[in-house]
Design an enzyme around this catalytic site. Structure first.
Site, PDB file in Angstrom:
ATOM      1  N   GLU A 113       2.016  -6.958   7.057  1.00 47.66           N
ATOM      2  CA  GLU A 113       0.931  -6.124   7.792  1.00 47.66           C
ATOM      3  C   GLU A 113       1.118  -5.966   9.257  1.00 47.66           C
ATOM      4  O   GLU A 113       0.817  -5.112   9.728  1.00 47.66           O
ATOM      5  CB  GLU A 113      -0.521  -6.388   7.092  1.00 47.66           C
ATOM      6  CG  GLU A 113      -0.600  -6.056   5.664  1.00 47.66           C
ATOM      7  CD  GLU A 113      -0.414  -7.201   4.664  1.00 47.66           C
ATOM      8  OE1 GLU A 113      -0.462  -6.897   3.417  1.00 47.66           O
ATOM      9  OE2 GLU A 113       0.361  -8.022   5.053  1.00 47.66           O
TER      10      GLU A 113
ATOM     11  N   GLY B 137       0.465  -5.709  -0.097  1.00 48.52           N
ATOM     12  CA  GLY B 137      -0.453  -5.916  -0.920  1.00 48.52           C
ATOM     13  C   GLY B 137       0.071  -6.277  -2.335  1.00 48.52           C
ATOM     14  O   GLY B 137      -0.766  -6.880  -3.289  1.00 48.52           O
TER      15      GLY B 137
ATOM     16  N   ALA C 298       0.878  -1.055  -0.032  1.00 51.81           N
ATOM     17  CA  ALA C 298       0.096   0.208   0.140  1.00 51.81           C
ATOM     18  C   ALA C 298       0.813   1.243   0.133  1.00 51.81           C
ATOM     19  O   ALA C 298       2.117   1.117   0.703  1.00 51.81           O
ATOM     20  CB  ALA C 298      -0.928  -0.016   1.230  1.00 51.81           C
TER      21      ALA C 298
ATOM     22  N   GLU D  35      -0.193 -10.084  -2.169  1.00 59.82           N
ATOM     23  CA  GLU D  35      -1.522 -10.359  -2.315  1.00 59.82           C
ATOM     24  C   GLU D  35      -2.023 -10.067  -3.887  1.00 59.82           C
ATOM     25  O   GLU D  35      -2.578 -11.050  -4.304  1.00 59.82           O
ATOM     26  CB  GLU D  35      -2.499  -9.345  -1.669  1.00 59.82           C
ATOM     27  CG  GLU D  35      -2.255  -9.672  -0.198  1.00 59.82           C
ATOM     28  CD  GLU D  35      -2.964  -8.790   0.833  1.00 59.82           C
ATOM     29  OE1 GLU D  35      -3.925  -9.429   1.402  1.00 59.82           O
ATOM     30  OE2 GLU D  35      -2.903  -7.520   0.612  1.00 59.82           O
TER      31      GLU D  35
END
Length: 322
Positions: A209, A186, A141, A189
């Protein structure tokens, strides 16, 4: 944060309990052909941002790259249709050099638009997700942008990221993540949403995270255990551990690991090789129809009759091309 992550894994258990109901749906999905309908407008950067050219190499078409710190939001994602022997392969290139390809509102908007178009493009056969920034796939992010968001904005934005990642996972053609550098949070991901992951040995991967007092929010708690198993996935998420390419290959997180080359695109070259293998050949029914049509052309020829006569008379045939 470990407790929150554990609760997310509990949700996975509930999903597994209902998997029998999902099997027919997955079978229908797997039964889809590789054809997709539409098009995506290729996004090109100006010379100030990138100097680039395509050149032939041992691994196929390779993007020669250079970049500056100039920011151009329109160029944060490049969609490229490859040509010639690579026709049918589309490359999604993330291009936020100034932010290590961190996931921003604009990048998600562009990814969403590109994926929506690819869903309906019948020319597409395989999609490669890669970075056009040396040394990084996606750093996760964009925390500089996130810190400016009001708390009421964060939830909807994370939901939008999750939706776009899900759309990538649900594309009805093979998808390959080419990880030539950092893939954290992310970024990993996003890679997990792809069918296949290949990485350079120097790449770094992890769902980190919990170090930020949050948990993975774009499917990491669900896709990582499906890729490497529940126990190991919990260990990696709870600890926020980062793995290199060799370690990721050892646990099954990636399919192939390669020594990085001087261009910094070893994973992309391997992904391109795999994508070529996935390009569909003529199916059996079509092939047999072609064979029948071609055979029919030989039936009325004099040469066919000469061949039969020569066989009967036990002599060499004298063909005339008639």
């Amino acid at each position: 944060m470990a407790a929150a992550a554990a609760a997310a894994f509990g949700a996975l258990g509930a999903l597994q309990a209902s998997r029998a109901r999902l099997v027919p749906a997955w079978c229908r999905r797997l039964g889809l052909g590789l054809g997709l309908p539409g098009s995506v407008t290729s996004m090109r950067a100006g010379p100030a941002m990138w100097a680039q050219r395509w050149a032939p190499a041992a691994g196929g078409a390779v993007l020669k790259r250079g970049y500056s710190s100039e920011v151009n939001a329109e160029n944060e994602l490049r969609v490229r249709y490859l040509e010639e022997e690579n026709r049918g392969i589309v490359v999604l290139g993330i291009n936020r050099a100034h932010a290590k390809n961190a996931i921003s509102k604009n990048l998600i908007k562009m990814l969403s638009k590109a994926v929506d178009a690819l869903k309906s493009d019948k020319k597409v056969r395989t999609i490669i997700v890669r970075s056009e920034v040396p040394g990084v796939f996606c750093a996760g992010a964009d925390l500089k942008e996130r810190v400016k968001m009001h708390s009421s904005e964060v939830g909807p934005f994370v939901s939008k990221i999750r939706a776009v990642v899900n759309d990538i996972a649900n594309l009805p053609v093979p998808t390959i993540a080419a990880i030539d550098g950092l893939a954290l949070g992310g970024g990993l991901e996003l890679a997990l949403a792809c069918d296949i992951r290949v990485a350079a040995s120097c790449a770094k991967m992890g769902l980190v995270e919990t170090k930020l007092a949050i948990i993975p929010g774009a499917g990491g708690t669900q896709r990582l255990p499906r890729a490497i198993g529940m126990s190991l996935a919990k260990e990696l998420i709870f600890s926020a551990r980062v793995l290199d390419g060799q370690e990721a290959k050892a646990i099954g997180l990636i399919s192939h690991v390669l020594e990085q080359n001087k261009e910094g695109d070893a994973a992309y070259r391997k992904a391109l090789d795999l994508a070529r293998e996935f390009l569909p050949q003529v199916d059996l029914v079509t092939g047999l129809a072609i064979e029948e049509a071609c055979y029919a052309q030989t039936i009325p020829t004099k040469d066919r009759l000469e061949g039969l006569l020569a066989f009967k008379e036990k002599r060499p045939p004298r063909y005339k091309g008639e």
